[in-house]
Design a protein around this motif. Sequence first.
Motif, PDB file in Angstrom:
ATOM      1  N   LEU A  23     -34.933  14.424  22.558  1.00  0.00           N
ATOM      2  CA  LEU A  23     -34.799  13.781  21.244  1.00  0.00           C
ATOM      3  C   LEU A  23     -35.454  12.411  21.233  1.00  0.00           C
ATOM      4  O   LEU A  23     -36.117  12.022  20.268  1.00  0.00           O
ATOM      5  N   PHE A  24     -35.279  11.661  22.306  1.00  0.00           N
ATOM      6  CA  PHE A  24     -35.885  10.332  22.379  1.00  0.00           C
ATOM      7  C   PHE A  24     -37.410  10.421  22.409  1.00  0.00           C
ATOM      8  O   PHE A  24     -38.100   9.539  21.887  1.00  0.00           O
ATOM      9  N   LEU A 148     -30.464   9.535  12.776  1.00  0.00           N
ATOM     10  CA  LEU A 148     -31.487   8.490  12.788  1.00  0.00           C
ATOM     11  C   LEU A 148     -32.856   9.060  13.153  1.00  0.00           C
ATOM     12  O   LEU A 148     -33.879   8.646  12.594  1.00  0.00           O
ATOM     13  N   THR A 149     -32.897  10.018  14.070  1.00  0.00           N
ATOM     14  CA  THR A 149     -34.172  10.629  14.459  1.00  0.00           C
ATOM     15  C   THR A 149     -34.799  11.378  13.295  1.00  0.00           C
ATOM     16  O   THR A 149     -36.005  11.265  13.043  1.00  0.00           O
ATOM     17  N   LEU A 153     -38.383  10.344  11.475  1.00  0.00           N
ATOM     18  CA  LEU A 153     -39.521  11.257  11.336  1.00  0.00           C
ATOM     19  C   LEU A 153     -39.861  11.508   9.873  1.00  0.00           C
ATOM     20  O   LEU A 153     -41.043  11.620   9.515  1.00  0.00           O
ATOM     21  N   SER A 154     -38.859  11.585   9.025  1.00  0.00           N
ATOM     22  CA  SER A 154     -39.108  11.819   7.594  1.00  0.00           C
ATOM     23  C   SER A 154     -39.869  10.657   6.967  1.00  0.00           C
ATOM     24  O   SER A 154     -40.790  10.858   6.172  1.00  0.00           O
ATOM     25  N   ILE A 155     -39.492   9.438   7.329  1.00  0.00           N
ATOM     26  CA  ILE A 155     -40.177   8.263   6.785  1.00  0.00           C
ATOM     27  C   ILE A 155     -41.618   8.215   7.265  1.00  0.00           C
ATOM     28  O   ILE A 155     -42.544   7.953   6.480  1.00  0.00           O
ATOM     29  N   LEU A 156     -41.838   8.485   8.558  1.00  0.00           N
ATOM     30  CA  LEU A 156     -43.207   8.481   9.077  1.00  0.00           C
ATOM     31  C   LEU A 156     -44.055   9.559   8.409  1.00  0.00           C
ATOM     32  O   LEU A 156     -45.220   9.333   8.086  1.00  0.00           O
ATOM     33  N   ASP A 157     -43.475  10.727   8.209  1.00  0.00           N
ATOM     34  CA  ASP A 157     -44.220  11.816   7.585  1.00  0.00           C
ATOM     35  C   ASP A 157     -44.586  11.488   6.138  1.00  0.00           C
ATOM     36  O   ASP A 157     -45.646  11.896   5.648  1.00  0.00           O
TER      37      ASP A 157
END
Length: 727
Positions: A23-24, A148-149, A153-157
């Motif tokens: 996950l990290f 949080l993970t 990832l959603s924000i980066l995408d």
Amino acid sequence: MNQQKRKTTILYTSILYLVGFFLFLEWLYPLEAISDTSNIMIFVIYTLFCFFISIFQLKWWIGFLLKGFALLFILNGLYFEGTILSSVWFEQIRMEFSYNLQALFSQQWYYLTPLFRSFLFLLLIWLMSYLLHYWFVQMKRIFLFVLLTIIYLSILDTFTIYDASISIVRTFVISLVALGIANLMREMDRESIHSLLVKNSPVWLISLLTIVFFSAMIGFTAPKAEPQWPDPVPFIQSTAGNAGEGGSAIQKVGYGEDDSRLGGSFIQDDNTVFHAVASESHYWRIETKDVYTGKGWIPSTEPNYEAQSAGSITLDMLADGVETEELHTFIEFQENESLNKLVYPYGINEVKGLEGAEFYLDSNTEAIEARINGAVANLSGYQLNYDNPSFEINSLRNSTDEYPTEIMEQYTQVPDTLPERVGGLAEEITAGQETTYDKVKAVERYFASNDFVYQTTDVPVPSENEDYVDQFLFESQAGYCDNFSTSMVVMLRTLDIPSRWVKGFTSGEVVGSEENNNIYEVTNGNAHSWVEVYFPESGWVSFEPTQGFSNLSDFHVDSEENSEETEDDILEVPEVETPQQSEPELPEEAEIEAAESEAGTSTVSIKWWHMMLLLAVLTAIGIIIYKSRYRWKTKTLAVKLHKNQDAKTFQDAYHYLMKVLQHQGYTKEPDQTLSEFAKKIDSSYSTDEMGQLTNYYERMLYKNETNQSQINELTQLWKNLIKRIMG
């Protein structure tokens, strides 16, 4: 049963911690796409190393030494060429940390060097290995990190170029496994179902993995509805682009032609514009502008492009006495990227493009266009020949102030509305400086030695009654290259020093080599503006006032007189160091290396694989010592029992016995007496040794009875029991 339970718990905690590691990694994978990180595998390997050390729960000082040495080894491989842990190495580390801590405490985050940023990132990975072990293994509360993970990832995408489609699927699968195991382990803590779970633990694990696998496959392959909400990014960009004049509109960094209204924030864009094959780093010029309006820059005349004969470019930039070197470069634009003006280095004299392409020069802005059949063409590539200049410092310092009339009229213009305090500040900065060159350098250094900050966000746009330069110098003192370069040009002009504003690109980043040349990758993020000052005996000379940037022009000194001072000029040293302007320290490092050589320091080269082998051996030794720690401790206590047959030594030995039992999964319950616990142990190992030892311990503890004659017998019982427990 307790041993079986413990083995099952170790299995699940190991799997759970491994899931946390994967996950990290989802936090690390996007770094290559959204940052300047070029080799993410180094950080992945260090992450694996830290997690591997943490899972064994070594003594804190052993883990600290192993992880710390690995961190230093990585930094040495990335940023140092000398021998690790040598005197020069320690001196370089000291200088790096001294500078960065100063920048850190002054909150000038932009000036942190790559080495220090890598150190902080590796330190973060180090700490995360401990934190995730606490969350995943000890607390078994992992939902927050999973959430949080997914948000990360959603924000980066959504808002970056990183495609997180597969990453989100991976995270979903990994998270289901982690949540399933965490809940399974919580159920195992309930005494009523221990026996069932211990007996059938492989079935539970296989069932869990099967359910997760089929759930993921169904979700991945099933038909999906179209998005119900519109993409928010175009709306945000359009809203920012339509912001009022008094706002701080966010722009996309890159080359643009309209500079009439400067200011406002921008977002980074690392899309590649072109590749340049060249032997040295250069500014890539596009055009200059000469009229400052109080809000931005415009050319003083309409464009007047004149045809250049057979690609021969005639630019009156350099005086005849300037030392030059004949070089050539090839520019190749990337797919879907092009400019309607040529990018070129200083000293350009010839350009070769596609057959049939003709080149036109606007002598006022010094912009060059390519045309095919009379129409402006965006060439995908072209070759440039140029005379790369090297300016002599003493010649610049001794330059006369006898400027041509047309130069003075065109390049000392300032608007009538310019506040008087701008000129007053320029005079204050240059007070005591005698030559034009010294005045120019004083103004250039002013921005680095005061409270100015380089930033691309929250940069204000001047209101209708504000001057762009005045606002930057006296109000915000925060901005990017346009703010710094425009302010320097305007202040020099108030001193009647001819200067102009230039725009184009910085050199870019070296991404490869070709024969004896480097291949430079130039992105939209390399778009830049700087300053050129006119010296009658040299021509137009570039200067770099922007914090965090170094002057890419070449300077040299013919005389050894005042060598220390002139070398500083060559390296463009500000009074306050910045990451890219810290080159003055290089001579000091060279002196250190020379001193080390004279002192007879060994120059034996240590290869990276030597260090990796040493690290592997140290790790193996550490693990062996850790695994055998109970055996060494047992031998040590046995010797003490034979030597010191007293109550305290036996008490220490009994406490150690309880610790060994706990390590093997036998824990004394709070409501359980020592005698009851001893019966349980004797029953498990088919002996009465624990009972005898406990009986003597209780008599010694509660009745203060000691029998020296029994110590030898009890010592043997103690050794036999521990040997039986540890197999």
